[in-house]
Design an enzyme around this catalytic site. Structure first.
Site, PDB file in Angstrom:
ATOM      1  N   ARG A 185      -1.900 -22.361  -5.844  1.00 18.54           N
ATOM      2  CA  ARG A 185      -0.794 -21.372  -5.765  1.00 18.54           C
ATOM      3  C   ARG A 185      -0.887 -20.286  -6.834  1.00 18.54           C
ATOM      4  O   ARG A 185       0.101 -19.646  -7.186  1.00 18.54           O
ATOM      5  CB  ARG A 185       0.580 -22.055  -5.861  1.00 18.54           C
ATOM      6  CG  ARG A 185       0.835 -23.050  -4.764  1.00 18.54           C
ATOM      7  CD  ARG A 185       2.316 -23.351  -4.647  1.00 18.54           C
ATOM      8  NE  ARG A 185       2.551 -24.347  -3.633  1.00 18.54           N
ATOM      9  CZ  ARG A 185       2.579 -25.651  -3.859  1.00 18.54           C
ATOM     10  NH1 ARG A 185       2.382 -26.114  -5.078  1.00 18.54           N
ATOM     11  NH2 ARG A 185       2.807 -26.488  -2.879  1.00 18.54           N
ATOM     12  N   LYS A 239      -4.795  -5.206  -5.204  1.00 17.67           N
ATOM     13  CA  LYS A 239      -5.090  -5.543  -3.803  1.00 17.67           C
ATOM     14  C   LYS A 239      -6.230  -6.552  -3.790  1.00 17.67           C
ATOM     15  O   LYS A 239      -7.302  -6.294  -4.337  1.00 17.67           O
ATOM     16  CB  LYS A 239      -5.534  -4.296  -3.028  1.00 17.67           C
ATOM     17  CG  LYS A 239      -4.376  -3.415  -2.581  1.00 17.67           C
ATOM     18  CD  LYS A 239      -4.865  -2.315  -1.655  1.00 17.67           C
ATOM     19  CE  LYS A 239      -3.726  -1.423  -1.216  1.00 17.67           C
ATOM     20  NZ  LYS A 239      -4.182  -0.279  -0.400  1.00 17.67           N
ATOM     21  N   GLU A 288     -15.102   7.778  -4.027  1.00 17.33           N
ATOM     22  CA  GLU A 288     -13.740   7.459  -4.480  1.00 17.33           C
ATOM     23  C   GLU A 288     -13.367   8.300  -5.709  1.00 17.33           C
ATOM     24  O   GLU A 288     -12.216   8.657  -5.896  1.00 17.33           O
ATOM     25  CB  GLU A 288     -13.614   5.959  -4.818  1.00 17.33           C
ATOM     26  CG  GLU A 288     -13.928   5.013  -3.664  1.00 17.33           C
ATOM     27  CD  GLU A 288     -12.813   4.921  -2.606  1.00 17.33           C
ATOM     28  OE1 GLU A 288     -11.712   5.464  -2.820  1.00 17.33           O
ATOM     29  OE2 GLU A 288     -13.078   4.311  -1.540  1.00 17.33           O
ATOM     30  N   LYS A 321      -5.476   6.623 -10.744  1.00 21.28           N
ATOM     31  CA  LYS A 321      -5.154   5.445  -9.923  1.00 21.28           C
ATOM     32  C   LYS A 321      -4.007   4.649 -10.551  1.00 21.28           C
ATOM     33  O   LYS A 321      -3.098   4.183  -9.860  1.00 21.28           O
ATOM     34  CB  LYS A 321      -6.390   4.558  -9.754  1.00 21.28           C
ATOM     35  CG  LYS A 321      -6.047   3.239  -9.086  1.00 21.28           C
ATOM     36  CD  LYS A 321      -6.775   2.930  -7.841  1.00 21.28           C
ATOM     37  CE  LYS A 321      -6.111   1.762  -7.109  1.00 21.28           C
ATOM     38  NZ  LYS A 321      -6.905   1.119  -6.149  1.00 21.28           N
ATOM     39  N   GLU A 364       2.332  -0.149  -1.931  1.00 17.89           N
ATOM     40  CA  GLU A 364       2.016   0.858  -0.907  1.00 17.89           C
ATOM     41  C   GLU A 364       3.161   1.071   0.083  1.00 17.89           C
ATOM     42  O   GLU A 364       2.992   0.997   1.289  1.00 17.89           O
ATOM     43  CB  GLU A 364       0.715   0.500  -0.165  1.00 17.89           C
ATOM     44  CG  GLU A 364       0.106   1.719   0.519  1.00 17.89           C
ATOM     45  CD  GLU A 364      -1.287   1.475   1.078  1.00 17.89           C
ATOM     46  OE1 GLU A 364      -2.139   0.939   0.355  1.00 17.89           O
ATOM     47  OE2 GLU A 364      -1.494   1.832   2.242  1.00 17.89           O
ATOM     48  N   ARG A 416       1.256   5.386  -2.752  1.00 23.79           N
ATOM     49  CA  ARG A 416      -0.068   4.739  -2.864  1.00 23.79           C
ATOM     50  C   ARG A 416      -0.930   5.022  -1.638  1.00 23.79           C
ATOM     51  O   ARG A 416      -2.156   5.030  -1.720  1.00 23.79           O
ATOM     52  CB  ARG A 416       0.098   3.230  -3.077  1.00 23.79           C
ATOM     53  CG  ARG A 416      -1.232   2.539  -3.298  1.00 23.79           C
ATOM     54  CD  ARG A 416      -1.091   1.149  -3.865  1.00 23.79           C
ATOM     55  NE  ARG A 416      -2.398   0.546  -4.054  1.00 23.79           N
ATOM     56  CZ  ARG A 416      -2.613  -0.585  -4.703  1.00 23.79           C
ATOM     57  NH1 ARG A 416      -1.609  -1.231  -5.232  1.00 23.79           N
ATOM     58  NH2 ARG A 416      -3.840  -1.058  -4.830  1.00 23.79           N
ATOM     59  N   ASN A 424      -5.546   6.576   0.337  1.00 22.58           N
ATOM     60  CA  ASN A 424      -6.314   6.338   1.566  1.00 22.58           C
ATOM     61  C   ASN A 424      -6.838   7.630   2.170  1.00 22.58           C
ATOM     62  O   ASN A 424      -7.272   7.639   3.325  1.00 22.58           O
ATOM     63  CB  ASN A 424      -5.444   5.589   2.591  1.00 22.58           C
ATOM     64  CG  ASN A 424      -5.071   4.211   2.097  1.00 22.58           C
ATOM     65  OD1 ASN A 424      -5.857   3.561   1.420  1.00 22.58           O
ATOM     66  ND2 ASN A 424      -3.867   3.765   2.411  1.00 22.58           N
ATOM     67  N   HIS A 476      -9.757   7.661   4.567  1.00 19.65           N
ATOM     68  CA  HIS A 476     -10.030   6.273   4.934  1.00 19.65           C
ATOM     69  C   HIS A 476      -9.818   5.971   6.418  1.00 19.65           C
ATOM     70  O   HIS A 476     -10.387   5.004   6.911  1.00 19.65           O
ATOM     71  CB  HIS A 476      -9.187   5.311   4.090  1.00 19.65           C
ATOM     72  CG  HIS A 476      -9.743   5.104   2.703  1.00 19.65           C
ATOM     73  ND1 HIS A 476      -9.986   6.142   1.831  1.00 19.65           N
ATOM     74  CD2 HIS A 476     -10.113   3.971   2.041  1.00 19.65           C
ATOM     75  CE1 HIS A 476     -10.463   5.643   0.691  1.00 19.65           C
ATOM     76  NE2 HIS A 476     -10.555   4.341   0.794  1.00 19.65           N
ATOM     77  N   HIS A 479     -12.815   4.398   7.863  1.00 18.08           N
ATOM     78  CA  HIS A 479     -12.844   2.995   8.308  1.00 18.08           C
ATOM     79  C   HIS A 479     -13.382   2.894   9.729  1.00 18.08           C
ATOM     80  O   HIS A 479     -14.111   1.945  10.054  1.00 18.08           O
ATOM     81  CB  HIS A 479     -11.442   2.379   8.274  1.00 18.08           C
ATOM     82  CG  HIS A 479     -11.068   1.819   6.930  1.00 18.08           C
ATOM     83  ND1 HIS A 479      -9.773   1.501   6.585  1.00 18.08           N
ATOM     84  CD2 HIS A 479     -11.822   1.503   5.846  1.00 18.08           C
ATOM     85  CE1 HIS A 479      -9.747   1.025   5.351  1.00 18.08           C
ATOM     86  NE2 HIS A 479     -10.975   1.028   4.878  1.00 18.08           N
ATOM     87  N   HIS A 539     -18.903   1.526   2.293  1.00 17.37           N
ATOM     88  CA  HIS A 539     -17.519   1.994   2.364  1.00 17.37           C
ATOM     89  C   HIS A 539     -17.375   3.413   1.784  1.00 17.37           C
ATOM     90  O   HIS A 539     -16.790   4.294   2.407  1.00 17.37           O
ATOM     91  CB  HIS A 539     -16.617   0.998   1.613  1.00 17.37           C
ATOM     92  CG  HIS A 539     -15.201   1.435   1.508  1.00 17.37           C
ATOM     93  ND1 HIS A 539     -14.346   1.444   2.582  1.00 17.37           N
ATOM     94  CD2 HIS A 539     -14.489   1.918   0.458  1.00 17.37           C
ATOM     95  CE1 HIS A 539     -13.158   1.892   2.199  1.00 17.37           C
ATOM     96  NE2 HIS A 539     -13.224   2.193   0.909  1.00 17.37           N
TER      97      HIS A 539
END
Ligand code: GLY
Length: 361
Positions: A123, A145, A187, A229, A239, A243, A247, A250, A254, A266
């Site tokens: 946990r 993330k 990025e 960032k 997000e 945030r 993207n 993206h 993606h 990526h």
């Protein structure tokens, strides 16, 4: 320029990011986290494990830590639940308990899956990020993330879970392949495009020093990207709004990544995705054609990817609509109204997406 502290929304400090020029400061950092009597598991892929993992594990042992190395095959194909399961088995076999610590040594795949294992093993146990790729230094290692891909879906399973610290050895950038370095630059320039015209200018002016891997210039670059960032994730950690600006590039990126079966990195997909998103901004009347050209020129001057093989209209649109950033039937696109200022637009039509895509084939 050696340290940043990431705060919670109520301004409580959560973790430090150290920016160093070797791995030597790792031991003092671990002592400062009060892990002296704890077990440490360095998690790395097969490439970084060979390059730095074994040496770091030895360094930790010499400093008196119990330290073991877990490695998995390098590549996006390993970012899945079965690698995480292998890591759980390894931790159980080495009797790791709730007070022990994982060290995520490597790029985005390593950071995301180690963070996810840390979030879920017993946990939740602590983990320290030691990003070695440019992409993970400036992007994926901060903001909490974590997660893995699931079946055909990228980052489908995961959790927001913060590291206890992030340790960056900026000289690790010098052992990256040119392709990996440039993918990370996607990025980096994104941060200038979405938030900071001054940073865009810095990246334009310092191109030779950056490509020549001048240590001080790399350190300034990583620091400035981290500041951008950090400010975004501190204001919007989950997000819910701002945030999403990270993207930029993206959604189409993606789609290209998925339809190329992950044969493109990526960051390469983000690079072409940003050109398409700039084109979309021109079509939507928010960005000047001159700024869109500056964006393409910047990417191309660094030798970043600006074109992709042609894709079918229906394939592209259906993947864009399935992307997790879509909201109902309309896709949430990040567009620009100038270099340094991004916003969210939910009114982009399929026709506009398809027209913008023509700019990158
Ligand atoms: N890479 C985008 C984010 O961290 O939100």
């Amino acid at each position: 320029m050696n340290e940043l502290i990431v705060h919670d929304t109520d301004n409580t400090p959560i973790y430090r990011i150290l920016l160093e020029e070797s791995f030597e400061g790792l031991v003092p950092l671990l002592h400062s986290l009060d892990v002296s009597n704890r077990k440490l598991c360095v998690v790395s892929d097969s490439v970084v494990g060979e390059l730095y993992g074994k040496t770091i594990c030895e360094m930790l042992k010499e400093a008196g830590f119990f330290s073991v190395l877990f490695t998995f095959p390098a590549g996006e194909a390993s970012k899945n639940l079965s690698t995480v399961e292998g890591l759980y088995d390894f931790l159980i076999a080495n009797s790791f308990d709730r007070n022990d610590v994982l060290l995520a040594l490597g790029g985005g795949v390593t950071g995301d899956l180690t963070g996810f294992a840390a979030a879920t093993y017993l946990r939740g146990i602590r983990f320290v990020g030691i990003p070695t790729s440019l992409l993970s230094m400036v992007d994926s290692s901060i903001g909490g993330k974590t997660g893995v891909d699931f079946k055909a879906y990228k980052n489908m399973v995961g959790a927001f879970y913060q590291p206890s610290a992030v340790y960056i050895n900026v000289n690790a950038l010098k052992t990256l392949s040119e392709r990996e370095f440039l993918a990370g630059m996607g990025e980096v320039v994104k941060h200038g495009f979405i938030r900071d015209f001054g940073y865009y200018t810095f990246l334009k002016e310092q191109r030779e020093r950056i490509l020549g891997k001048d240590t001080e210039t790399l350190r300034s670059m990583v620091y400035r990207s981290l500041c951008i960032k950090k400010a975004v994730v501190e204001r919007d950690p989950k997000e819910r709004g701002e945030r999403a600006l990270l993207n930029f590039g993206h959604t189409i990126g993606h789609a290209v990544e998925k339809l190329s079966n992950f044969s493109m990195l990526h960051g390469e997909c983000v690079s072409v995705g940003m050109i398409a998103a700039a084109e979309l901004s021109v079509l939507r009347g928010t960005l000047s054609k001159e700024d869109a050209s500056r964006i393409r020129e910047m990417l191309s001057s660094y030798g970043m990817r600006t074109k992709v093989p042609a894709l079918g209209r229906e394939d592209l649109l259906s993947v864009c609509h399935r992307d997790k950033k879509s909201d109902g039937s309309k896709i949430k696109f990040i567009l620009l109204d100038s270099i340094g200022n991004a916003f969210i637009d939910s009114e982009v039509s399929d026709e506009e997406i398809w027209t913008a895509f023509q700019a990158i084939i």
